[in-house]
Design a protein around this motif. Structure first.
Motif, PDB file in Angstrom:
ATOM      1  N   GLN A   1      30.160 -21.998  18.273  1.00 15.68           N
ATOM      2  CA  GLN A   1      30.104 -22.488  16.894  1.00 15.68           C
ATOM      3  C   GLN A   1      31.047 -21.684  15.999  1.00 15.68           C
ATOM      4  O   GLN A   1      31.818 -22.265  15.213  1.00 15.68           O
ATOM      5  CB  GLN A   1      28.670 -22.389  16.356  1.00 15.68           C
TER       6      GLN A   1
ATOM      7  N   ALA B   1      28.470 -29.143  12.440  1.00 16.59           N
ATOM      8  CA  ALA B   1      28.083 -28.143  13.438  1.00 16.59           C
ATOM      9  C   ALA B   1      26.611 -28.292  13.807  1.00 16.59           C
ATOM     10  O   ALA B   1      25.738 -28.218  12.939  1.00 16.59           O
ATOM     11  CB  ALA B   1      28.355 -26.741  12.901  1.00 16.59           C
TER      12      ALA B   1
ATOM     13  N   PHE C   1      22.085 -24.437  16.489  1.00 11.37           N
ATOM     14  CA  PHE C   1      23.044 -23.505  15.902  1.00 11.37           C
ATOM     15  C   PHE C   1      22.190 -22.358  15.366  1.00 11.37           C
ATOM     16  O   PHE C   1      21.425 -22.526  14.432  1.00 11.37           O
ATOM     17  CB  PHE C   1      23.806 -24.211  14.785  1.00 11.37           C
TER      18      PHE C   1
END
Length: 210
Positions: free
Chosen positions: A63, A130, A92
């Motif tokens: 990421q 993301a 994430f």
């Protein structure tokens, strides 16, 4: 200097300047050169540049890599599409999200278990999307891309990645080992800054046609 002026957020610009002042060791330059060569070859051939940063859980290093690579590409006016993925879906990591916020990115989120984060480096570009996903998630380019492997586990346990043109190992140490310690925030920021430094080095060495 960037070839195209972007309205990068002031706090983020400070982080970029700090990252670009870091000295990259020769052994890391050798690691990064194949990535530079791949990007340059796509530009020279007039082809689309697609990079998929892959780590096992797509939660930290991949990421960071996607976000900083896309930011560096936009900063230098390189038309690259940067993605990320993994071999397992988690989320994430919230510590990594906190680190990119401290770097000066603006971040909004949607969802709970595996939130989708919208990461902005300026008001001039669309958000970087993301979230933790498999490397072959539909949001990622499915063919004609370079698989940039950011962790040893994925590099050793994912020997075949369909659709890739080139496999490029660019491994980073995992800040996860410092979770729930007094060094946690500092180590996440250190890894993020290292990745920023190296991605800016990569794109600063790519030459666009005159």
């Amino acid at each position: 200097m960037p070839t195209k002026k972007l309205g990068v957020y002031p706090e983020l610009l400070t982080s970029i300047e700090k990252a670009r002042q870091l000295i990259i060791p020769e052994d890391r330059i050798r690691v990064l050169n194949p990535l530079i060569e791949y990007i340059q070859s796509k530009i020279d051939q007039g082809q689309e540049i697609n990079l998929n940063f892959i780590c096992t859980h797509n939660s930290r290093r991949s990421q960071f890599s996607q976000i900083w690579a896309q930011t560096a590409a936009d900063y230098f006016g390189i038309p690259a599409n940067c993605y990320s993925g993994g071999v397992e879906i988690t989320a994430f990591n919230e510590r990594a999200v906190a680190s990119i916020k401290r770097s000066g990115f603006k971040v909004s989120a949607k969802g709970d278990a595996n939130p989708v984060y919208y990461v902005f480096h300026s008001d001039d570009k669309e958000a970087i999307t993301a979230f933790s996903k498999l490397f072959n998630d539909p949001i990622n380019k499915g063919s004609q891309f370079a698989a940039v492997i950011t962790c040893s586990h994925a590099d050793e346990n994912c020997p075949f990645i369909p659709g890739t043109e080139k496999r490029i190992p660019v491994r980073y140490e995992d800040p996860k080992e410092f979770d729930n310690t007094s060094e946690e925030s500092a180590k996440y920021d250190e890894r993020s800054l290292q990745i920023a430094s190296e991605m800016f080095y990569v794109f600063s060495n790519v030459k666009m046609p005159a």
